[in-house]
Design a protein around this motif. Sequence first.
Motif, PDB file in Angstrom:
ATOM      1  N   CYS A   1       0.835  -1.208   0.000  1.00 36.85           N
ATOM      2  CA  CYS A   1       0.000   0.000   0.000  1.00 36.85           C
ATOM      3  C   CYS A   1       0.866   1.253   0.000  1.00 36.85           C
ATOM      4  CB  CYS A   1      -0.917   0.002   1.224  1.00 36.85           C
ATOM      5  SG  CYS A   1      -2.188  -1.265   1.161  1.00 36.85           S
ATOM      6  N   ALA A   2       1.951   1.216   0.757  1.00 39.29           N
ATOM      7  CA  ALA A   2       2.847   2.374   0.815  1.00 39.29           C
ATOM      8  C   ALA A   2       3.499   2.622  -0.538  1.00 39.29           C
ATOM      9  CB  ALA A   2       3.909   2.159   1.889  1.00 39.29           C
ATOM     10  N   VAL A   3       3.866   1.564  -1.230  1.00 38.27           N
ATOM     11  CA  VAL A   3       4.488   1.707  -2.551  1.00 38.27           C
ATOM     12  C   VAL A   3       3.496   2.328  -3.527  1.00 38.27           C
ATOM     13  CG1 VAL A   3       5.351   0.395  -4.533  1.00 38.27           C
ATOM     14  CG2 VAL A   3       6.164  -0.134  -2.242  1.00 38.27           C
ATOM     15  N   ILE A   4       2.251   1.902  -3.472  1.00 38.70           N
ATOM     16  CA  ILE A   4       1.228   2.459  -4.355  1.00 38.70           C
ATOM     17  C   ILE A   4       1.019   3.944  -4.046  1.00 38.70           C
ATOM     18  CG2 ILE A   4      -1.231   2.391  -4.903  1.00 38.70           C
ATOM     19  CD1 ILE A   4      -1.037  -0.664  -4.598  1.00 38.70           C
TER      20      ILE A   4
ATOM     21  N   ALA B   1       3.994   5.922  -5.393  1.00 31.43           N
ATOM     22  CA  ALA B   1       3.936   5.989  -6.855  1.00 31.43           C
ATOM     23  C   ALA B   1       2.860   6.964  -7.314  1.00 31.43           C
ATOM     24  CB  ALA B   1       3.674   4.596  -7.433  1.00 31.43           C
ATOM     25  N   ASP B   2       1.715   6.965  -6.632  1.00 34.67           N
ATOM     26  CA  ASP B   2       0.641   7.894  -6.978  1.00 34.67           C
ATOM     27  C   ASP B   2       1.089   9.335  -6.764  1.00 34.67           C
ATOM     28  OD1 ASP B   2      -2.028   8.680  -7.686  1.00 34.67           O
ATOM     29  OD2 ASP B   2      -2.392   9.031  -5.548  1.00 34.67           O
ATOM     30  N   ALA B   3       1.784   9.587  -5.676  1.00 30.43           N
ATOM     31  CA  ALA B   3       2.281  10.937  -5.405  1.00 30.43           C
ATOM     32  C   ALA B   3       3.297  11.372  -6.472  1.00 30.43           C
ATOM     33  CB  ALA B   3       2.911  10.999  -4.018  1.00 30.43           C
ATOM     34  N   ALA B   4       4.158  10.459  -6.882  1.00 34.07           N
ATOM     35  CA  ALA B   4       5.159  10.794  -7.898  1.00 34.07           C
ATOM     36  C   ALA B   4       4.497  11.120  -9.235  1.00 34.07           C
ATOM     37  CB  ALA B   4       6.136   9.629  -8.062  1.00 34.07           C
ATOM     38  N   VAL B   5       3.474  10.372  -9.590  1.00 30.63           N
ATOM     39  CA  VAL B   5       2.763  10.638 -10.844  1.00 30.63           C
ATOM     40  C   VAL B   5       2.056  11.986 -10.776  1.00 30.63           C
ATOM     41  CG1 VAL B   5       0.834   9.869 -12.273  1.00 30.63           C
ATOM     42  CG2 VAL B   5       2.532   8.224 -11.494  1.00 30.63           C
TER      43      VAL B   5
END
Length: 82
Positions: free
Chosen positions: A29-32, A35-39
């Motif tokens: 969940c943390a990785v997702i 990744a969402d924040a980076a996008v």
Amino acid sequence: MILNINGLHARSVVKWVVVLAMPVALSACAVIAVADAAVSVAATAVKTTVKVGAAAVSAVVPDGKSDDEKASDHSSAPKPVE
């Protein structure tokens, strides 16, 4: 009847499996989220860059209208219907 597997109770084994599996599930969940924040950051950067580029092009490239035409476009008088 509680099963005994090599001196461990089955419930104890299940409990440890769940305890050890939780960090793996939560890290996914943390990785997702990262990744969402980076996008989101990348999309915002691209959008801002495009707006700045469009403003620079608009400032440099003339639109083909004379100063009188520009002034009449911004006047408060209603435009005639053609």
